[in-house]
Design a protein around this motif. Structure first.
Motif, short mmCIF file in Angstrom:
data_model
loop_
_atom_site.label_atom_id
_atom_site.label_comp_id
_atom_site.label_asym_id
_atom_site.label_seq_id
_atom_site.Cartn_x
_atom_site.Cartn_y
_atom_site.Cartn_z
N ILE A 209 27.81 46.26 -14.45
CA ILE A 209 28.02 44.82 -14.20
C ILE A 209 27.00 44.41 -13.14
O ILE A 209 27.22 44.54 -11.94
N ASP A 210 25.85 43.97 -13.64
CA ASP A 210 24.73 43.57 -12.80
C ASP A 210 24.32 42.15 -13.19
O ASP A 210 25.07 41.47 -13.91
N ILE A 211 23.17 41.70 -12.74
CA ILE A 211 22.76 40.32 -13.01
C ILE A 211 22.61 40.04 -14.51
O ILE A 211 22.99 38.97 -14.99
N ALA A 212 22.09 41.00 -15.26
CA ALA A 212 21.95 40.80 -16.71
C ALA A 212 23.31 40.66 -17.37
O ALA A 212 23.51 39.79 -18.23
N ALA B 32 26.06 39.69 -15.90
CA ALA B 32 26.69 38.46 -15.40
C ALA B 32 26.23 37.25 -16.19
O ALA B 32 27.04 36.36 -16.51
N VAL B 33 24.95 37.21 -16.55
CA VAL B 33 24.44 36.09 -17.36
C VAL B 33 25.16 36.05 -18.71
O VAL B 33 25.52 34.99 -19.21
N GLU B 34 25.40 37.20 -19.27
CA GLU B 34 26.09 37.30 -20.56
C GLU B 34 27.59 36.99 -20.43
O GLU B 34 28.18 36.37 -21.30
N LEU B 35 28.19 37.43 -19.32
CA LEU B 35 29.64 37.32 -19.15
C LEU B 35 30.12 35.96 -18.66
O LEU B 35 31.24 35.55 -18.96
N THR B 36 29.31 35.25 -17.90
CA THR B 36 29.75 33.99 -17.29
C THR B 36 30.31 32.99 -18.31
O THR B 36 31.42 32.49 -18.11
N LEU C 241 30.68 40.70 -8.11
CA LEU C 241 31.51 40.02 -7.11
C LEU C 241 31.56 38.53 -7.39
O LEU C 241 32.63 37.90 -7.29
N ARG C 242 30.43 37.95 -7.73
CA ARG C 242 30.39 36.52 -8.06
C ARG C 242 31.27 36.22 -9.28
O ARG C 242 31.96 35.20 -9.31
N LEU C 243 31.24 37.10 -10.28
CA LEU C 243 32.09 36.90 -11.45
C LEU C 243 33.57 36.90 -11.07
O LEU C 243 34.34 36.06 -11.52
N LEU C 244 33.96 37.85 -10.22
CA LEU C 244 35.36 37.93 -9.79
C LEU C 244 35.79 36.70 -9.01
O LEU C 244 36.86 36.14 -9.25
N THR C 245 34.97 36.29 -8.04
CA THR C 245 35.35 35.14 -7.21
C THR C 245 35.34 33.85 -8.03
O THR C 245 36.19 32.98 -7.83
N ARG C 246 34.41 33.75 -8.98
CA ARG C 246 34.38 32.58 -9.87
C ARG C 246 35.64 32.54 -10.73
O ARG C 246 36.28 31.50 -10.88
N ALA C 247 35.99 33.69 -11.32
CA ALA C 247 37.18 33.75 -12.16
C ALA C 247 38.42 33.39 -11.34
O ALA C 247 39.26 32.61 -11.80
N GLN D 179 36.54 50.68 -16.58
CA GLN D 179 35.45 51.20 -17.42
C GLN D 179 34.06 50.80 -16.90
O GLN D 179 33.07 50.93 -17.61
N VAL D 180 34.00 50.35 -15.65
CA VAL D 180 32.73 49.92 -15.05
C VAL D 180 32.06 51.12 -14.38
O VAL D 180 32.69 51.85 -13.62
N ASP D 181 30.76 51.28 -14.67
CA ASP D 181 29.98 52.36 -14.07
C ASP D 181 29.21 51.91 -12.84
O ASP D 181 28.96 52.70 -11.93
N PHE D 182 28.80 50.66 -12.82
CA PHE D 182 28.00 50.10 -11.72
C PHE D 182 28.45 48.67 -11.50
O PHE D 182 28.68 47.93 -12.46
N PHE D 183 28.54 48.27 -10.23
CA PHE D 183 29.08 46.95 -9.90
C PHE D 183 28.34 46.44 -8.67
O PHE D 183 28.40 47.05 -7.61
N ASP D 184 27.62 45.32 -8.81
CA ASP D 184 26.88 44.79 -7.66
C ASP D 184 27.36 43.38 -7.31
O ASP D 184 28.42 42.94 -7.78
N CYS D 185 26.57 42.67 -6.53
CA CYS D 185 26.99 41.34 -6.07
C CYS D 185 27.17 40.36 -7.23
O CYS D 185 27.95 39.42 -7.12
N SER D 186 26.50 40.59 -8.34
CA SER D 186 26.71 39.74 -9.52
C SER D 186 28.14 39.88 -10.03
O SER D 186 28.76 38.90 -10.45
#
Length: 126
Positions: free
Chosen positions: A29-32, A34-38, A67-73, A58-65
């Motif tokens: 779950i990175d910037i790429a 996040a663009v797809e998931l938003t 975090l933005r998805l979580l706070t937005r949701a 099931q997440v292998d990698f999680f960055d600030c993108s």
């Protein structure tokens, strides 16, 4: 529990369980991602009084993108009078959630049973 529909994205599976829409994030779950998931996340959280569980197991990698998805949701769910829970067990992701303070407003649960049985998560708090 309803049968899983085909994935909307390689990073997301959506299913319904006990009246909740479960968003199961997968992979990096990175910037790429996040663009797809938003837009997918926005579609699910725009409903009146949404009941959402975000599952990060099931997440292998999680960055600030991510975090933005979580706070937005969280913000969108609360704005629409809904409930939101988070399921996460990965130690590094839990560390990121704690360090950034996201765990304060969206406390991670250890499993689906705990998330689905949590009372009063309208605020994201226990």
């Amino acid at each position: 529990m309803q049968q899983d529909p085909p994935p909307l994205s390689r990073h997301l599976r959506v299913r319904t369980e006990h009246g909740y829409t479960v968003l199961e994030f997968r992979g990096d779950i990175d910037i790429a991602a996040a663009v797809e998931l938003t837009p997918l996340l926005d579609a699910v959280t725009q409903r009146p009084a949404p009941r959402i569980v975000i599952d990060l197991r099931q997440v292998d990698f999680f960055d600030c993108s991510g975090l933005r998805l979580l706070t937005r949701a969280r913000s969108r769910v609360l704005d629409h009078g809904g409930r939101i829970h988070l399921v996460c067990t990965h130690p590094l992701t839990l560390r990121v959630l704690r360090i950034t303070g996201v765990a304060e407003v969206l406390p991670p649960r250890a499993g689906m049973a705990e998330a689905l049985g949590s009372p009063g998560a309208a605020s994201g708090r226990s």
